[in-house]
Design a protein around this motif. Structure first.
Motif, PDB file in Angstrom:
ATOM      1  N   PRO A 163       0.797  -1.233   0.000  1.00  0.00           N
ATOM      2  CA  PRO A 163       0.000   0.000   0.000  1.00  0.00           C
ATOM      3  C   PRO A 163       0.824   1.275   0.000  1.00  0.00           C
ATOM      4  CG  PRO A 163      -0.115  -1.118   2.131  1.00  0.00           C
ATOM      5  CD  PRO A 163       0.527  -2.067   1.180  1.00  0.00           C
ATOM      6  N   LEU A 164       2.090   1.232   0.430  1.00  0.00           N
ATOM      7  CA  LEU A 164       2.892   2.453   0.459  1.00  0.00           C
ATOM      8  C   LEU A 164       3.319   2.914  -0.930  1.00  0.00           C
ATOM      9  CD1 LEU A 164       5.288   2.308   3.541  1.00  0.00           C
ATOM     10  CD2 LEU A 164       3.494   3.955   3.062  1.00  0.00           C
ATOM     11  N   LEU A 165       3.262   2.027  -1.914  1.00  0.00           N
ATOM     12  CA  LEU A 165       3.680   2.412  -3.265  1.00  0.00           C
ATOM     13  C   LEU A 165       2.906   3.630  -3.766  1.00  0.00           C
ATOM     14  CD1 LEU A 165       4.239  -0.859  -5.338  1.00  0.00           C
ATOM     15  CD2 LEU A 165       5.891   0.941  -4.860  1.00  0.00           C
ATOM     16  N   ASP A 166       1.643   3.716  -3.396  1.00  0.00           N
ATOM     17  CA  ASP A 166       0.798   4.795  -3.903  1.00  0.00           C
ATOM     18  C   ASP A 166       1.063   6.128  -3.215  1.00  0.00           C
ATOM     19  OD1 ASP A 166      -0.460   3.043  -5.659  1.00  0.00           O
ATOM     20  OD2 ASP A 166      -1.984   2.488  -4.191  1.00  0.00           O
ATOM     21  N   VAL A 167       1.810   6.128  -2.103  1.00  0.00           N
ATOM     22  CA  VAL A 167       2.026   7.382  -1.371  1.00  0.00           C
ATOM     23  C   VAL A 167       3.508   7.746  -1.262  1.00  0.00           C
ATOM     24  CG1 VAL A 167      -0.106   7.172  -0.057  1.00  0.00           C
ATOM     25  CG2 VAL A 167       1.987   6.166   0.859  1.00  0.00           C
ATOM     26  N   VAL A 168       4.379   7.024  -1.990  1.00  0.00           N
ATOM     27  CA  VAL A 168       5.805   7.333  -1.932  1.00  0.00           C
ATOM     28  C   VAL A 168       6.063   8.769  -2.370  1.00  0.00           C
ATOM     29  CG1 VAL A 168       8.062   6.828  -2.943  1.00  0.00           C
ATOM     30  CG2 VAL A 168       6.619   4.963  -2.168  1.00  0.00           C
ATOM     31  N   ALA A 228       0.970   7.518   6.546  1.00  0.00           N
ATOM     32  CA  ALA A 228       0.822   6.343   7.401  1.00  0.00           C
ATOM     33  C   ALA A 228      -0.544   5.670   7.257  1.00  0.00           C
ATOM     34  CB  ALA A 228       1.064   6.728   8.866  1.00  0.00           C
ATOM     35  N   ARG A 229      -1.611   6.466   7.305  1.00  0.00           N
ATOM     36  CA  ARG A 229      -2.950   5.864   7.233  1.00  0.00           C
ATOM     37  C   ARG A 229      -3.203   5.207   5.871  1.00  0.00           C
ATOM     38  NH1 ARG A 229      -7.676   6.955  10.075  1.00  0.00           N
ATOM     39  NH2 ARG A 229      -6.946   9.005  10.810  1.00  0.00           N
ATOM     40  N   PRO A 230      -3.018   5.908   4.733  1.00  0.00           N
ATOM     41  CA  PRO A 230      -3.241   5.245   3.435  1.00  0.00           C
ATOM     42  C   PRO A 230      -2.276   4.093   3.200  1.00  0.00           C
ATOM     43  CG  PRO A 230      -3.188   7.627   3.194  1.00  0.00           C
ATOM     44  CD  PRO A 230      -2.675   7.326   4.559  1.00  0.00           C
ATOM     45  N   GLY A 231      -1.040   4.227   3.718  1.00  0.00           N
ATOM     46  CA  GLY A 231      -0.063   3.172   3.503  1.00  0.00           C
ATOM     47  C   GLY A 231      -0.268   1.952   4.355  1.00  0.00           C
ATOM     48  N   GLU A 232      -1.114   2.033   5.357  1.00  0.00           N
ATOM     49  CA  GLU A 232      -1.404   0.917   6.247  1.00  0.00           C
ATOM     50  C   GLU A 232      -0.132   0.374   6.888  1.00  0.00           C
ATOM     51  OE1 GLU A 232      -3.758  -2.048   4.279  1.00  0.00           O
ATOM     52  OE2 GLU A 232      -5.023  -0.558   3.303  1.00  0.00           O
ATOM     53  N   GLY A 233       0.919   1.171   6.893  1.00  0.00           N
ATOM     54  CA  GLY A 233       2.173   0.729   7.491  1.00  0.00           C
ATOM     55  C   GLY A 233       2.313   1.305   8.878  1.00  0.00           C
ATOM     56  N   MET A 234       1.309   1.084   9.713  1.00  0.00           N
ATOM     57  CA  MET A 234       1.272   1.745  11.014  1.00  0.00           C
ATOM     58  C   MET A 234       2.324   1.198  11.984  1.00  0.00           C
ATOM     59  SD  MET A 234      -0.431   4.328  11.284  1.00  0.00           S
ATOM     60  CE  MET A 234      -0.132   4.368  13.046  1.00  0.00           C
ATOM     61  N   GLU A 235       2.900   0.085  11.693  1.00  0.00           N
ATOM     62  CA  GLU A 235       3.949  -0.460  12.550  1.00  0.00           C
ATOM     63  C   GLU A 235       5.165  -0.724  11.673  1.00  0.00           C
ATOM     64  OE1 GLU A 235       4.534  -0.748  15.568  1.00  0.00           O
ATOM     65  OE2 GLU A 235       5.704  -2.527  16.057  1.00  0.00           O
ATOM     66  N   TYR A 236       6.319  -0.196  12.090  1.00  0.00           N
ATOM     67  CA  TYR A 236       7.502  -0.515  11.311  1.00  0.00           C
ATOM     68  C   TYR A 236       8.730  -0.563  12.196  1.00  0.00           C
ATOM     69  CZ  TYR A 236       8.589   4.594  10.941  1.00  0.00           C
ATOM     70  OH  TYR A 236       8.882   5.921  11.184  1.00  0.00           O
ATOM     71  N   LEU A 237       9.721  -1.295  11.688  1.00  0.00           N
ATOM     72  CA  LEU A 237      11.057  -1.317  12.257  1.00  0.00           C
ATOM     73  C   LEU A 237      11.958  -0.528  11.320  1.00  0.00           C
ATOM     74  CD1 LEU A 237      11.851  -4.913  13.607  1.00  0.00           C
ATOM     75  CD2 LEU A 237      12.247  -2.757  14.795  1.00  0.00           C
ATOM     76  N   LYS A 238      12.728   0.386  11.875  1.00  0.00           N
ATOM     77  CA  LYS A 238      13.620   1.237  11.100  1.00  0.00           C
ATOM     78  C   LYS A 238      15.053   0.953  11.519  1.00  0.00           C
ATOM     79  CE  LYS A 238      14.722   6.183  10.513  1.00  0.00           C
ATOM     80  NZ  LYS A 238      14.419   7.546  11.017  1.00  0.00           N
ATOM     81  N   PHE A 263       7.785  -3.131   7.336  1.00  0.00           N
ATOM     82  CA  PHE A 263       6.439  -2.692   7.698  1.00  0.00           C
ATOM     83  C   PHE A 263       5.539  -3.879   8.025  1.00  0.00           C
ATOM     84  CE2 PHE A 263       8.101   0.623   4.940  1.00  0.00           C
ATOM     85  CZ  PHE A 263       7.752   1.790   5.611  1.00  0.00           C
ATOM     86  N   ARG A 264       4.689  -3.680   9.013  1.00  0.00           N
ATOM     87  CA  ARG A 264       3.571  -4.576   9.268  1.00  0.00           C
ATOM     88  C   ARG A 264       2.287  -3.774   9.173  1.00  0.00           C
ATOM     89  NH1 ARG A 264       5.185  -8.747  14.238  1.00  0.00           N
ATOM     90  NH2 ARG A 264       6.774  -9.898  13.053  1.00  0.00           N
ATOM     91  N   GLU A 265       1.334  -4.296   8.439  1.00  0.00           N
ATOM     92  CA  GLU A 265       0.075  -3.595   8.254  1.00  0.00           C
ATOM     93  C   GLU A 265      -0.730  -3.623   9.552  1.00  0.00           C
ATOM     94  OE1 GLU A 265      -1.806  -5.242   4.833  1.00  0.00           O
ATOM     95  OE2 GLU A 265      -0.112  -4.786   3.506  1.00  0.00           O
ATOM     96  N   ALA A 266      -1.779  -2.798   9.580  1.00  0.00           N
ATOM     97  CA  ALA A 266      -2.534  -2.602  10.821  1.00  0.00           C
ATOM     98  C   ALA A 266      -3.110  -3.899  11.369  1.00  0.00           C
ATOM     99  CB  ALA A 266      -3.647  -1.584  10.578  1.00  0.00           C
ATOM    100  N   PRO A 286       0.286  -8.492  13.818  1.00  0.00           N
ATOM    101  CA  PRO A 286       0.760  -8.280  15.190  1.00  0.00           C
ATOM    102  C   PRO A 286       1.893  -7.258  15.220  1.00  0.00           C
ATOM    103  CG  PRO A 286       0.789 -10.624  14.586  1.00  0.00           C
ATOM    104  CD  PRO A 286       0.527  -9.849  13.344  1.00  0.00           C
ATOM    105  N   LEU A 287       2.112  -6.683  16.389  1.00  0.00           N
ATOM    106  CA  LEU A 287       3.218  -5.756  16.555  1.00  0.00           C
ATOM    107  C   LEU A 287       4.544  -6.505  16.533  1.00  0.00           C
ATOM    108  CD1 LEU A 287       1.823  -3.518  19.457  1.00  0.00           C
ATOM    109  CD2 LEU A 287       1.750  -3.065  17.000  1.00  0.00           C
ATOM    110  N   PHE A 288       5.604  -5.795  16.164  1.00  0.00           N
ATOM    111  CA  PHE A 288       6.936  -6.383  16.266  1.00  0.00           C
ATOM    112  C   PHE A 288       7.245  -6.656  17.737  1.00  0.00           C
ATOM    113  CE2 PHE A 288       7.496  -4.151  12.141  1.00  0.00           C
ATOM    114  CZ  PHE A 288       7.971  -5.217  11.391  1.00  0.00           C
TER     115      PHE A 288
END
Length: 372
Positions: free
Chosen positions: A67-72, A129-139, A156-159, A162-164
């Protein structure tokens, strides 16, 4: 999308393949796709991305299908970058700041500098963040042993996922030097690249597109990513406009060229004026010739990874395929010539070959498989 796997039991074969990738002299952003494929077997995630120093000096982005492809493109907007700084303390596009201050994997929830309600009202949250559904990530910011920034890796983990967990963070931290080594760019050597495909774009001197060959469209997308927006009516990327400006400022003896490296290969763009007889668009047309080259080393690595050899045999096959003698290979591997001979025999027996030429033939078969 990587298959689900318990973070307490990372795939040992994937770990071994990552170690093998890090042990060779091939590297750079062109290896991000196989790296993420293997990493997904160690730390489960839904899709990954990389921000890295582009060939033009600006920050470049790679994101897997998701989903993040559309908001890069929106994430590069100055308004969104400012909003990100306000809620996270630093923009993820600030690679220099990350290299100077961020060490080890960081969770999104650790980076948020404001109350959650304020974060969720921010432009960064609502546009990216919201459109990308990547609300949880490890950086994870990667650097060379000398402290030079390689890039920032995002998992990224989508909404709905589970959390990392702390185990995920620990696994990624242990892999940090290997990931940096894999993505660290080496010097460009044209002898180690082969032409994969070519295309042409015809434009006016001001950059208005007139004609596009069927081969050029995918090449321009791979080379410029979200910056290639002609199909959305936004014109040429700034780098191509600069190329046209250089053509206008030079004599006919010089052919201005642009070189850039992306995860999809090494791209060359040459600008030449078209004579009236050559172009139905008139004497003012300019041809932009784009060529994609693919590193032979990356294709060789893919063929070797498919064989799933033990570490020493993998390294030996790599150096033999690169043309080194057994003495040179032993020096590269830090072993004696007798140990190198032993591993060569084991390698040949494993693959059912008798000599180096048969080994190279088997590897060439793997390298000839479709490469995107």
């Amino acid at each position: 999308m990587p298959a689900s796997r318990s973070p307490r039991q990372p795939n040992r074969h994937a770990l071994a393949r990552l170690h093998r990738m890090a042990s060779l002299d091939v590297g750079g952003v062109r290896l991000i796709e196989p790296l993420l494929a293997e990493l997904g077997q160690v730390v489960r995630f839904d899709f990954g991305g990389l921000l890295y120093p582009g060939s033009d000096g600006a920050v470049a982005a790679y994101v897997q299908d998701g989903p993040l492809l559309d908001v890069v493109a929106e994430s590069f907007d100055p308004r969104i970058l400012q909003s990100e700084r306000e809620v996270l303390g630093r923009s993820s596009h600030d690679l220099a700041g990350a290299v100077a201050h961020e060490y080890g994997p960081k969770l999104l929830r650790e980076l948020i500098q404001v109350p959650m309600r304020e974060f969720q009202r921010s432009d960064f949250f609502n546009v990216v963040a919201r459109p990308g559904e990547g609300m949880e990530y490890l950086k994870l910011t990667l650097r060379t042993p000398q402290g030079v920034g390689v890039g920032t890796l995002f998992l990224f983990r989508e909404a709905a996922s589970p959390l990392f967990t702390p185990n995920d963070v620990a696994h990624l931290a242990r892999l940090e030097p290997h990931l940096a080594r894999i993505l660290q760019s080496g010097e460009y050597d044209s002898d180690h690249y082969e032409v994969h495909s070519e295309g042409m774009l015809v434009v006016t001197p001001a950059g208005h597109p007139l004609w596009l060959s069927p081969e050029a469209e995918p090449l321009l997308v791979m080379a410029f990513g979200w910056r290639w927006r002609w199909r959305h009516g936004a014109g040429l990327p700034p780098a191509l406009l600069e190329l046209l400006r250089r053509l206008d400022a030079t004599d006919l003896l010089e052919v201005p060229a642009l070189e850039l490296q992306t995860p999809q290969g090494w791209f060359s763009v040459r600008a030449t004026r078209m004579a009236a007889a050559e172009s139905p668009h008139g004497p003012q047309a300019v041809a932009l010739h784009i060529t994609r080259r693919v590193a032979r080393g990356a294709r060789l690595l893919a063929a070797l990874l498919a064989l799933d050899l033990p570490q020493r045999q993998h390294e030996l096959a790599w150096w033999l395929a690169r043309g080194l003698s057994e003495t040179q290979t032993a020096q590269r591997m830090g072993i004696s010539i007798h140990t190198a001979v032993y591993h060569r025999r084991q390698l040949y027996n494993r693959l059912g070959v008798m000599q180096r030429q048969e080994l190279l033939g088997k590897l060439r078969q793997g390298m000839l498989k479709p490469h995107t």
